[in-house]
Enzyme design. Structure first.
Site, mmCIF file in Angstrom:
data_model
loop_
_atom_site.group_PDB
_atom_site.id
_atom_site.type_symbol
_atom_site.label_atom_id
_atom_site.label_comp_id
_atom_site.label_asym_id
_atom_site.label_seq_id
_atom_site.Cartn_x
_atom_site.Cartn_y
_atom_site.Cartn_z
ATOM 1 N N GLY A 97 37.745 38.889 37.284
ATOM 2 C CA GLY A 97 37.945 39.923 38.299
ATOM 3 C C GLY A 97 36.655 40.364 38.964
ATOM 4 N N HIS A 144 34.796 33.520 44.196
ATOM 5 C CA HIS A 144 36.106 33.355 43.555
ATOM 6 C C HIS A 144 37.138 32.867 44.581
ATOM 7 C CE1 HIS A 144 34.439 36.670 40.858
ATOM 8 N NE2 HIS A 144 34.708 35.723 39.999
ATOM 9 N N GLN A 149 33.940 36.717 24.587
ATOM 10 C CA GLN A 149 32.803 35.971 25.143
ATOM 11 C C GLN A 149 31.598 36.874 25.436
ATOM 12 O OE1 GLN A 149 35.171 34.657 28.660
ATOM 13 N NE2 GLN A 149 33.262 34.940 29.783
ATOM 14 N N GLY A 151 33.577 27.307 38.806
ATOM 15 C CA GLY A 151 32.437 27.311 39.723
ATOM 16 C C GLY A 151 31.219 26.612 39.121
ATOM 17 N N LYS A 171 28.461 27.618 39.654
ATOM 18 C CA LYS A 171 27.613 28.778 39.307
ATOM 19 C C LYS A 171 27.422 28.871 37.789
ATOM 20 C CE LYS A 171 26.183 33.187 39.470
ATOM 21 N NZ LYS A 171 27.129 33.984 38.702
ATOM 22 N N GLN A 213 29.055 26.386 31.437
ATOM 23 C CA GLN A 213 30.457 26.685 31.097
ATOM 24 C C GLN A 213 31.356 25.524 31.527
ATOM 25 O OE1 GLN A 213 32.550 30.620 31.745
ATOM 26 N NE2 GLN A 213 33.219 29.570 33.578
HETATM 27 P P1 AMP Z 1 33.903 34.999 36.545
HETATM 28 O O1 AMP Z 1 34.895 35.955 37.095
HETATM 29 O O2 AMP Z 1 32.483 35.403 36.745
HETATM 30 O O3 AMP Z 1 34.231 34.574 35.135
HETATM 31 O O4 AMP Z 1 34.056 33.691 37.413
HETATM 32 C C1 AMP Z 1 35.294 33.034 37.552
HETATM 33 C C2 AMP Z 1 35.045 31.679 38.164
HETATM 34 O O5 AMP Z 1 34.447 31.834 39.434
HETATM 35 C C3 AMP Z 1 34.089 30.824 37.311
HETATM 36 O O6 AMP Z 1 34.548 29.487 37.267
HETATM 37 C C4 AMP Z 1 32.799 30.951 38.064
HETATM 38 O O7 AMP Z 1 31.934 29.843 37.883
HETATM 39 C C5 AMP Z 1 33.287 31.033 39.504
HETATM 40 N N1 AMP Z 1 32.269 31.642 40.349
HETATM 41 C C6 AMP Z 1 31.581 32.794 40.099
HETATM 42 N N2 AMP Z 1 30.664 33.019 41.068
HETATM 43 C C7 AMP Z 1 30.774 31.990 41.944
HETATM 44 C C8 AMP Z 1 30.091 31.646 43.150
HETATM 45 N N3 AMP Z 1 29.110 32.387 43.647
HETATM 46 N N4 AMP Z 1 30.482 30.515 43.791
HETATM 47 C C9 AMP Z 1 31.474 29.737 43.274
HETATM 48 N N5 AMP Z 1 32.153 30.005 42.149
HETATM 49 C C10 AMP Z 1 31.813 31.115 41.490
#
Ligand code: AMP
Length: 293
Positions: free
Chosen positions: A43, A49, A73, A159, A161, A165
């Site tokens: 979120g 996202h 985590q 991502g 990013k 992971q």
């Molecule tokens: P998170 O909510 O931070 O766990 O991210 C959820 C997904 O979004 C994960 O697969 C992240 O790698 C991806 N994500 C987060 N930030 C970015 C970004 N700047 N560009 C692309 N994907 C992202």
């Protein structure tokens, strides 16, 4: 959370907080031949996202997004407590890009009893995020396994990013034979190059300006490696550069190959530079693929 109830009908999106009704809904869709793409998130959504959602939308008939801040985590209780939560805005954003289904379960739904399973990814998690966040990837693998079993998607979107992971999830899927195709989506950045992150909203104005130092460092490191300097030398130089900014602390800068994720001293095959550090209390990560062609 009064606005969320199972099978609530919204103009664009069905929202579930419980596993059983979500499963029943998706089984119906799969029975009539619909393909399901899945985007797991924690979120506090941003355009990074949404790029994952758009990519899933392009390749699948149904896109499921999950929003769940997974406690297992987090190795730091303060980090978990201060993780941003913006569910009302998240719902609007998901609807704006045509997400079909949102799954936002409670802790009781995901972990009805204390989880005793532990994952060990060996060398894949002995460096970087695994080293600095003990137990982090075991928690990630636990929740991703649960979510894959619940949603049973054809494709899942992660991502670049969070590159380490992604490598962990690849390993999980390969070893446990999850029947899902993984997609790694490029990093979305702000205009000045800062990688979009939910944590960026915790930065004040001054910190936001300084946060660009990590992307800047990746580019400087790339140039220095191309000049033939060793990674050990470059790391020292970058550390000084980062820590010349007020409130910035470098945690790691590493060069690995993208296939086996082995640390390198110089760029040989396809490689990636990965960086992590703090701006004030906020921990940020970023990376840069080298030799992409
Ligand atoms: P998170 O909510 O931070 O766990 O991210 C959820 C997904 O979004 C994960 O697969 C992240 O790698 C991806 N994500 C987060 N930030 C970015 C970004 N700047 N560009 C692309 N994907 C992202």
């Amino acid at each position: 959370m009064g606005y969320i109830c199972d099978l609530q009908k919204r103009p664009e999106m069905d929202i579930f907080s419980q596993i059983a009704p979500l499963r029943a809904f998706l089984e119906q869709k799969k029975l009539i031949g619909k393909s399901v793409g899945f985007v797991p998130t924690m979120g506090a959504l941003h355009d990074g996202h949404l790029t994952l959602i758009r990519e899933s939308h392009r390749e699948n008939e149904i896109t499921v997004c999950s929003i769940y801040v997974n406690p297992t985590q987090f190795n730091n209780a303060d980090d978990l407590a201060s993780y941003p939560r913006t569910i009302v805005r998240d719902i609007e954003m998901l609807e704006s890009v045509g997400c079909n289904v949102l799954f936002c379960p409670s802790n009781e739904e995901v972990y009805p009893e204390k989880s005793i399973i532990k994952f060990d990814f060996g060398t894949l998690e002995q460096i970087m995020e695994g080293k600095f966040r003990p137990g982090h990837f075991s928690g990630v693998a636990t929740v991703v396994s649960k979510l894959f079993n619940i949603v049973q998607p054809s494709r899942a979107y992660f991502g670049q990013k969070d590159f380490q992971q992604f490598k962990i999830v690849e390993c999980l899927v390969r070893e446990l034979k999850f029947n899902v195709q993984l997609r790694c989506v490029p990093i979305q950045r702000e205009k000045d190059g800062l990688a979009m992150s939910s944590r960026n909203m915790r930065l004040d104005e001054e910190q936001r300006k300084n946060a660009i130092v990590f992307y800047e460092s990746l580019q400087m490191a790339k140039d220095r490696l191309e000049e033939g300097l060793s990674m050990s030398f470059v790391r020292e130089e970058i550390k000084k550069h980062c820590e010349s900014k007020p409130g910035v602390k470098l945690e790691y800068l590493e060069l690995t190959d993208t296939l086996n994720f082995v640390q390198r001293e110089s760029v040989t095959s396809k490689a990636i530079l990965l960086i992590a550090g703090y701006v004030g209390e906020v921990r940020l990560i970023d990376n840069l693929l080298l030799n992409e062609n």
